[in-house]
Design a protein around this motif. Structure first.
Motif, PDB file in Angstrom:
ATOM      1  N   MET A   1       0.884 -16.531  -7.433  1.00  0.00           N
ATOM      2  CA  MET A   1       1.911 -17.417  -8.011  1.00  0.00           C
ATOM      3  C   MET A   1       1.409 -17.990  -9.324  1.00  0.00           C
ATOM      4  O   MET A   1       0.324 -18.560  -9.394  1.00  0.00           O
ATOM      5  CB  MET A   1       2.230 -18.553  -7.023  1.00  0.00           C
ATOM      6  CG  MET A   1       3.298 -19.509  -7.536  1.00  0.00           C
ATOM      7  SD  MET A   1       3.650 -20.793  -6.307  1.00  0.00           S
ATOM      8  CE  MET A   1       4.852 -21.726  -7.231  1.00  0.00           C
ATOM      9  N   ASP A   2       2.196 -17.851 -10.366  1.00  0.00           N
ATOM     10  CA  ASP A   2       1.818 -18.327 -11.693  1.00  0.00           C
ATOM     11  C   ASP A   2       2.226 -19.796 -11.835  1.00  0.00           C
ATOM     12  O   ASP A   2       3.407 -20.121 -11.843  1.00  0.00           O
ATOM     13  CB  ASP A   2       2.498 -17.468 -12.769  1.00  0.00           C
ATOM     14  CG  ASP A   2       2.053 -17.871 -14.165  1.00  0.00           C
ATOM     15  OD1 ASP A   2       1.006 -18.532 -14.268  1.00  0.00           O
ATOM     16  OD2 ASP A   2       2.769 -17.518 -15.129  1.00  0.00           O
ATOM     17  N   VAL A   3       1.244 -20.674 -11.917  1.00  0.00           N
ATOM     18  CA  VAL A   3       1.515 -22.095 -12.041  1.00  0.00           C
ATOM     19  C   VAL A   3       1.376 -22.502 -13.504  1.00  0.00           C
ATOM     20  O   VAL A   3       0.335 -22.286 -14.120  1.00  0.00           O
ATOM     21  CB  VAL A   3       0.533 -22.931 -11.172  1.00  0.00           C
ATOM     22  CG1 VAL A   3       0.827 -24.413 -11.342  1.00  0.00           C
ATOM     23  CG2 VAL A   3       0.656 -22.518  -9.716  1.00  0.00           C
ATOM     24  N   GLN A   4       2.432 -23.069 -14.059  1.00  0.00           N
ATOM     25  CA  GLN A   4       2.423 -23.495 -15.450  1.00  0.00           C
ATOM     26  C   GLN A   4       1.799 -24.887 -15.565  1.00  0.00           C
ATOM     27  O   GLN A   4       2.160 -25.796 -14.819  1.00  0.00           O
ATOM     28  CB  GLN A   4       3.856 -23.529 -15.998  1.00  0.00           C
ATOM     29  CG  GLN A   4       4.564 -22.179 -15.978  1.00  0.00           C
ATOM     30  CD  GLN A   4       3.946 -21.196 -16.957  1.00  0.00           C
ATOM     31  OE1 GLN A   4       3.447 -21.587 -17.994  1.00  0.00           O
ATOM     32  NE2 GLN A   4       3.977 -19.913 -16.606  1.00  0.00           N
ATOM     33  N   SER A   5       0.869 -25.046 -16.484  1.00  0.00           N
ATOM     34  CA  SER A   5       0.195 -26.335 -16.664  1.00  0.00           C
ATOM     35  C   SER A   5       0.925 -27.240 -17.642  1.00  0.00           C
ATOM     36  O   SER A   5       0.645 -28.421 -17.722  1.00  0.00           O
ATOM     37  CB  SER A   5      -1.237 -26.103 -17.167  1.00  0.00           C
ATOM     38  OG  SER A   5      -1.216 -25.554 -18.467  1.00  0.00           O
ATOM     39  N   GLY A   6       1.847 -26.670 -18.392  1.00  0.00           N
ATOM     40  CA  GLY A   6       2.562 -27.467 -19.381  1.00  0.00           C
ATOM     41  C   GLY A   6       1.868 -27.507 -20.729  1.00  0.00           C
ATOM     42  O   GLY A   6       2.384 -28.112 -21.671  1.00  0.00           O
ATOM     43  N   LEU A   7       0.688 -26.876 -20.848  1.00  0.00           N
ATOM     44  CA  LEU A   7      -0.025 -26.861 -22.116  1.00  0.00           C
ATOM     45  C   LEU A   7       0.638 -25.876 -23.076  1.00  0.00           C
ATOM     46  O   LEU A   7       1.254 -24.893 -22.641  1.00  0.00           O
ATOM     47  CB  LEU A   7      -1.483 -26.457 -21.895  1.00  0.00           C
ATOM     48  CG  LEU A   7      -2.374 -27.452 -21.140  1.00  0.00           C
ATOM     49  CD1 LEU A   7      -3.727 -26.822 -20.853  1.00  0.00           C
ATOM     50  CD2 LEU A   7      -2.545 -28.730 -21.940  1.00  0.00           C
ATOM     51  N   PRO A   8       0.501 -26.111 -24.397  1.00  0.00           N
ATOM     52  CA  PRO A   8       1.052 -25.137 -25.350  1.00  0.00           C
ATOM     53  C   PRO A   8       0.288 -23.822 -25.286  1.00  0.00           C
ATOM     54  O   PRO A   8      -0.843 -23.770 -24.775  1.00  0.00           O
ATOM     55  CB  PRO A   8       0.860 -25.831 -26.698  1.00  0.00           C
ATOM     56  CG  PRO A   8      -0.255 -26.797 -26.485  1.00  0.00           C
ATOM     57  CD  PRO A   8      -0.131 -27.264 -25.060  1.00  0.00           C
ATOM     58  N   ARG A   9       0.889 -22.766 -25.818  1.00  0.00           N
ATOM     59  CA  ARG A   9       0.260 -21.447 -25.803  1.00  0.00           C
ATOM     60  C   ARG A   9      -0.291 -21.111 -27.183  1.00  0.00           C
ATOM     61  O   ARG A   9       0.265 -21.517 -28.197  1.00  0.00           O
ATOM     62  CB  ARG A   9       1.260 -20.379 -25.347  1.00  0.00           C
ATOM     63  CG  ARG A   9       1.693 -20.584 -23.897  1.00  0.00           C
ATOM     64  CD  ARG A   9       2.691 -19.534 -23.445  1.00  0.00           C
ATOM     65  NE  ARG A   9       3.084 -19.750 -22.065  1.00  0.00           N
ATOM     66  CZ  ARG A   9       2.419 -19.249 -21.018  1.00  0.00           C
ATOM     67  NH1 ARG A   9       1.334 -18.521 -21.224  1.00  0.00           N
ATOM     68  NH2 ARG A   9       2.844 -19.498 -19.799  1.00  0.00           N
ATOM     69  N   CYS A  10      -1.369 -20.390 -27.207  1.00  0.00           N
ATOM     70  CA  CYS A  10      -2.032 -19.996 -28.446  1.00  0.00           C
ATOM     71  C   CYS A  10      -1.044 -19.263 -29.341  1.00  0.00           C
ATOM     72  O   CYS A  10      -0.282 -18.404 -28.877  1.00  0.00           O
ATOM     73  CB  CYS A  10      -3.230 -19.115 -28.127  1.00  0.00           C
ATOM     74  SG  CYS A  10      -4.061 -18.452 -29.593  1.00  0.00           S
ATOM     75  N   SER A  11      -1.044 -19.589 -30.632  1.00  0.00           N
ATOM     76  CA  SER A  11      -0.108 -18.978 -31.569  1.00  0.00           C
ATOM     77  C   SER A  11      -0.385 -17.483 -31.766  1.00  0.00           C
ATOM     78  O   SER A  11       0.505 -16.734 -32.156  1.00  0.00           O
ATOM     79  CB  SER A  11      -0.158 -19.697 -32.920  1.00  0.00           C
ATOM     80  OG  SER A  11      -1.487 -19.695 -33.431  1.00  0.00           O
ATOM     81  N   ARG A  12      -1.614 -17.040 -31.486  1.00  0.00           N
ATOM     82  CA  ARG A  12      -1.976 -15.629 -31.642  1.00  0.00           C
ATOM     83  C   ARG A  12      -2.008 -14.890 -30.306  1.00  0.00           C
ATOM     84  O   ARG A  12      -1.928 -13.665 -30.283  1.00  0.00           O
ATOM     85  CB  ARG A  12      -3.334 -15.509 -32.328  1.00  0.00           C
ATOM     86  CG  ARG A  12      -3.352 -16.056 -33.762  1.00  0.00           C
ATOM     87  CD  ARG A  12      -4.767 -16.167 -34.298  1.00  0.00           C
ATOM     88  NE  ARG A  12      -5.419 -14.866 -34.405  1.00  0.00           N
ATOM     89  CZ  ARG A  12      -5.344 -14.067 -35.464  1.00  0.00           C
ATOM     90  NH1 ARG A  12      -4.636 -14.440 -36.522  1.00  0.00           N
ATOM     91  NH2 ARG A  12      -5.961 -12.913 -35.478  1.00  0.00           N
ATOM     92  N   HIS A  13      -2.148 -15.634 -29.216  1.00  0.00           N
ATOM     93  CA  HIS A  13      -2.176 -15.041 -27.876  1.00  0.00           C
ATOM     94  C   HIS A  13      -1.200 -15.814 -26.985  1.00  0.00           C
ATOM     95  O   HIS A  13      -1.599 -16.747 -26.294  1.00  0.00           O
ATOM     96  CB  HIS A  13      -3.585 -15.084 -27.282  1.00  0.00           C
ATOM     97  CG  HIS A  13      -4.603 -14.352 -28.099  1.00  0.00           C
ATOM     98  ND1 HIS A  13      -5.401 -14.979 -29.027  1.00  0.00           N
ATOM     99  CD2 HIS A  13      -4.923 -13.025 -28.156  1.00  0.00           C
ATOM    100  CE1 HIS A  13      -6.198 -14.074 -29.597  1.00  0.00           C
ATOM    101  NE2 HIS A  13      -5.922 -12.897 -29.101  1.00  0.00           N
ATOM    102  N   PRO A  14       0.088 -15.472 -27.015  1.00  0.00           N
ATOM    103  CA  PRO A  14       1.123 -16.244 -26.309  1.00  0.00           C
ATOM    104  C   PRO A  14       0.920 -16.345 -24.805  1.00  0.00           C
ATOM    105  O   PRO A  14       1.524 -17.201 -24.166  1.00  0.00           O
ATOM    106  CB  PRO A  14       2.411 -15.469 -26.630  1.00  0.00           C
ATOM    107  CG  PRO A  14       2.096 -14.694 -27.872  1.00  0.00           C
ATOM    108  CD  PRO A  14       0.647 -14.348 -27.772  1.00  0.00           C
ATOM    109  N   ASP A  15       0.077 -15.489 -24.221  1.00  0.00           N
ATOM    110  CA  ASP A  15      -0.140 -15.540 -22.775  1.00  0.00           C
ATOM    111  C   ASP A  15      -1.264 -16.500 -22.387  1.00  0.00           C
ATOM    112  O   ASP A  15      -1.541 -16.680 -21.194  1.00  0.00           O
ATOM    113  CB  ASP A  15      -0.466 -14.135 -22.257  1.00  0.00           C
ATOM    114  CG  ASP A  15      -1.693 -13.527 -22.933  1.00  0.00           C
ATOM    115  OD1 ASP A  15      -1.898 -13.822 -24.132  1.00  0.00           O
ATOM    116  OD2 ASP A  15      -2.432 -12.782 -22.268  1.00  0.00           O
ATOM    117  N   VAL A  16      -1.903 -17.135 -23.387  1.00  0.00           N
ATOM    118  CA  VAL A  16      -3.043 -18.018 -23.112  1.00  0.00           C
ATOM    119  C   VAL A  16      -2.661 -19.466 -23.430  1.00  0.00           C
ATOM    120  O   VAL A  16      -2.248 -19.780 -24.555  1.00  0.00           O
ATOM    121  CB  VAL A  16      -4.277 -17.614 -23.951  1.00  0.00           C
ATOM    122  CG1 VAL A  16      -5.455 -18.552 -23.648  1.00  0.00           C
ATOM    123  CG2 VAL A  16      -4.656 -16.167 -23.663  1.00  0.00           C
TER     124      VAL A  16
END
Length: 288
Positions: A1-16
């Motif tokens: 299960m993918d739990v979202q932390s609410g943190l922004p995502r890296c502008s170069r790596h959208p999955d991080v």
């Protein structure tokens, strides 16, 4: 299960997801992208000169803690303020007491030397400002300039030139306004103490925000407040007014939400200026 932390995502790596932002463009950067800089981390685009996409105009400018532009000379405004103080100090010792009588902070009084009724209540509001840079006694001048140089050198690099100038002037004006409001109307006041105490308040807030060792700040502030309330002929109103303004303005600058940072910062400056105006109007109504 993918739990979202609410943190922004890296502008170069959208999955991080990442909690780190580039100190220049403020874009989110992940550990694989962040490049150590003199202050925080920068993204690869800013290190290459800001040629990447998605950057706002001027985003390649290094930024201070509160969003100001980072400059190589961290005491530029401090030097200007000290130069104004020095110029007026030399002018006073050239022109004599008559210049002091024209520029010091007085609420409402008859000056035999000038042969007229003078004061802020008489419409001479400029005294609230000019008295901030005025000194007669050499020890008083040197003590305030030492405080301005030392504490200004700590605070100005953290805020940037524009915000530091606003903080300094509004702290000084707040001190002058509180003197006008509470001190006897015929009691003259002068000196940069309100401004210096504003910087003291800013230093305390910045140290708390940075989670630095608070002991030097507390000891220095405590000693200065002890002197303020135990020695005669010291305008405690100027010190307290400047200190409170410095604390409130700096807190608004450092704790403002990033998305509305400038709105909160400008709003805080406007509120302090309105409080100064309110104190002046209230006291003037009482005196007249």
């Amino acid at each position: 299960m993918d739990v979202q932390s609410g943190l922004p995502r890296c502008s170069r790596h959208p999955d991080v997801e990442t909690g780190i932002r580039c100190t220049r463009c403020e874009q989110p950067v992940c550990p694989s992208c962040m490049i150590p800089a003199s202050v925080g981390f920068q993204c690869p685009d800013c290190v290459r000169g800001g040629s990447g996409t998605g950057h706002a105009p001027g985003a390649n400018q290094p930024r201070t803690l509160v969003g100001g532009r980072l400059r190589t000379d961290g005491r530029a405004v401090t030097k200007v303020l000290m130069a104004v103080n020095l110029a007026l100090f030399l002018a006073v010792h050239t022109a004599g007491d008559r210049l002091v009588d024209r520029l010091d902070l007085i609420g409402h009084a008859y000056y035999p030397v000038l042969g007229e009724v003078v004061g802020v209540a008489e419409g001479e509001w400029y005294r609230l400002f000019t008295s901030m840079f005025l000194h007669q006694d050499l020890v008083h001048f040197l003590f305030n300039m030492m405080g301005l140089w030392v504490i200004g050198g700590i605070v100005e690099p953290e805020l940037g030139r524009g915000r530091f100038a606003a903080l300094s002037l509004l702290s000084g004006l707040s001190g002058s306004a509180l003197v006008y409001l509470l001190a006897p109307p015929n009691q003259p006041s002068l000196g940069a103490s309100g401004m210096v105490y504003g910087l003291l308040g800013a230093w305390a807030v910045l140290a708390r925000y940075r989670r630095s060792d608070m002991r030097p700040v507390v000891v220095f502030l405590g000693l200065n407040l002890l002197i303020t309330f135990t020695r005669p002929d010291i305008s405690w109103e100027a010190h307290v007014g400047g200190l409170v303004a410095g604390v409130l303005l700096t807190a608004a600058m450092v704790y403002a939400p990033r998305a509305r940072r400038e709105l909160v910062q400008y709003g805080a400056c406007a509120l302090v200026l309105l409080s100064v105006l309110g104190m002046v109007l209230v006291r003037t109504a009482v005196l007249l």
